[in-house]
Design a protein around this motif. Structure first.
Motif, PDB file in Angstrom:
ATOM      1  N   THR A 123      30.779  41.029  71.987  1.00 47.11           N
ATOM      2  CA  THR A 123      29.591  41.624  72.594  1.00 47.11           C
ATOM      3  C   THR A 123      29.895  42.023  74.022  1.00 47.11           C
ATOM      4  OG1 THR A 123      28.205  40.194  71.248  1.00 47.11           O
ATOM      5  CG2 THR A 123      27.154  41.253  73.118  1.00 47.11           C
ATOM      6  N   LYS A 124      29.483  43.233  74.391  1.00 48.66           N
ATOM      7  CA  LYS A 124      29.648  43.718  75.766  1.00 48.66           C
ATOM      8  C   LYS A 124      28.323  44.270  76.255  1.00 48.66           C
ATOM      9  CE  LYS A 124      34.518  44.915  75.622  1.00 48.66           C
ATOM     10  NZ  LYS A 124      35.498  45.951  75.875  1.00 48.66           N
ATOM     11  N   ARG A 125      28.122  44.261  77.556  1.00 47.27           N
ATOM     12  CA  ARG A 125      26.922  44.828  78.169  1.00 47.27           C
ATOM     13  C   ARG A 125      27.233  46.254  78.610  1.00 47.27           C
ATOM     14  NH1 ARG A 125      22.153  42.513  78.304  1.00 47.27           N
ATOM     15  NH2 ARG A 125      21.787  43.066  80.430  1.00 47.27           N
ATOM     16  N   ARG A 126      26.377  47.187  78.246  1.00 50.66           N
ATOM     17  CA  ARG A 126      26.561  48.590  78.604  1.00 50.66           C
ATOM     18  C   ARG A 126      25.269  49.134  79.195  1.00 50.66           C
ATOM     19  NH1 ARG A 126      31.908  49.409  78.424  1.00 50.66           N
ATOM     20  NH2 ARG A 126      32.762  48.858  76.430  1.00 50.66           N
ATOM     21  N   ILE A 134      22.339  51.793  79.586  1.00 52.74           N
ATOM     22  CA  ILE A 134      21.696  52.689  78.630  1.00 52.74           C
ATOM     23  C   ILE A 134      22.005  54.136  78.984  1.00 52.74           C
ATOM     24  CG2 ILE A 134      19.450  53.530  77.831  1.00 52.74           C
ATOM     25  CD1 ILE A 134      18.476  50.670  77.879  1.00 52.74           C
ATOM     26  N   ARG A 171      22.036  47.167  77.758  1.00 51.70           N
ATOM     27  CA  ARG A 171      21.873  46.732  76.370  1.00 51.70           C
ATOM     28  C   ARG A 171      23.144  46.036  75.921  1.00 51.70           C
ATOM     29  NH1 ARG A 171      21.650  52.374  73.199  1.00 51.70           N
ATOM     30  NH2 ARG A 171      19.774  52.361  74.406  1.00 51.70           N
ATOM     31  N   ASN A 172      22.998  45.185  74.917  1.00 47.97           N
ATOM     32  CA  ASN A 172      24.146  44.533  74.310  1.00 47.97           C
ATOM     33  C   ASN A 172      24.717  45.437  73.230  1.00 47.97           C
ATOM     34  OD1 ASN A 172      23.869  42.207  75.842  1.00 47.97           O
ATOM     35  ND2 ASN A 172      22.534  41.242  74.360  1.00 47.97           N
ATOM     36  N   VAL A 173      26.027  45.618  73.256  1.00 48.58           N
ATOM     37  CA  VAL A 173      26.719  46.399  72.230  1.00 48.58           C
ATOM     38  C   VAL A 173      27.624  45.427  71.491  1.00 48.58           C
ATOM     39  CG1 VAL A 173      28.257  48.341  71.779  1.00 48.58           C
ATOM     40  CG2 VAL A 173      26.645  48.444  73.688  1.00 48.58           C
ATOM     41  N   HIS A 174      27.463  45.362  70.168  1.00 52.77           N
ATOM     42  CA  HIS A 174      28.219  44.420  69.349  1.00 52.77           C
ATOM     43  C   HIS A 174      29.303  45.170  68.589  1.00 52.77           C
ATOM     44  CE1 HIS A 174      25.117  41.442  70.126  1.00 52.77           C
ATOM     45  NE2 HIS A 174      24.236  42.384  69.867  1.00 52.77           N
ATOM     46  N   TYR A 175      30.502  44.629  68.613  1.00 47.56           N
ATOM     47  CA  TYR A 175      31.633  45.203  67.904  1.00 47.56           C
ATOM     48  C   TYR A 175      32.079  44.212  66.838  1.00 47.56           C
ATOM     49  CZ  TYR A 175      31.885  48.281  71.950  1.00 47.56           C
ATOM     50  OH  TYR A 175      31.584  49.182  72.928  1.00 47.56           O
TER      51      TYR A 175
END
Length: 53
Positions: free
Chosen positions: A3-6, A8, A19-23
């Motif tokens: 999870t990384k913070r990006r 918007i 937002r949280n971006v999940h890989y």
């Protein structure tokens, strides 16, 4: 999963909204999860005496 913070809107100079971006790591889907025995203790409340109510 990672999870990384990006931001918007990364084009804005004032980054306020994130937002949280999940890989997902797709190559790990074939692996089995390690099982570790865990003890769970359930506390049962003591019965009250008739005079305590």
């Amino acid at each position: 999963m990672m999870t990384k913070r990006r931001a918007i809107n990364p084009m804005d100079f004032d980054v306020v909204h994130m937002r949280n971006v999940h890989y997902l790591k797709l190559d790990r889907l074939n692996e089995t999860a390690p099982l570790s025995p865990k003890r769970r203790f359930v506390r049962v409340p003591k019965k009250r005496a008739a005079t305590d109510q």
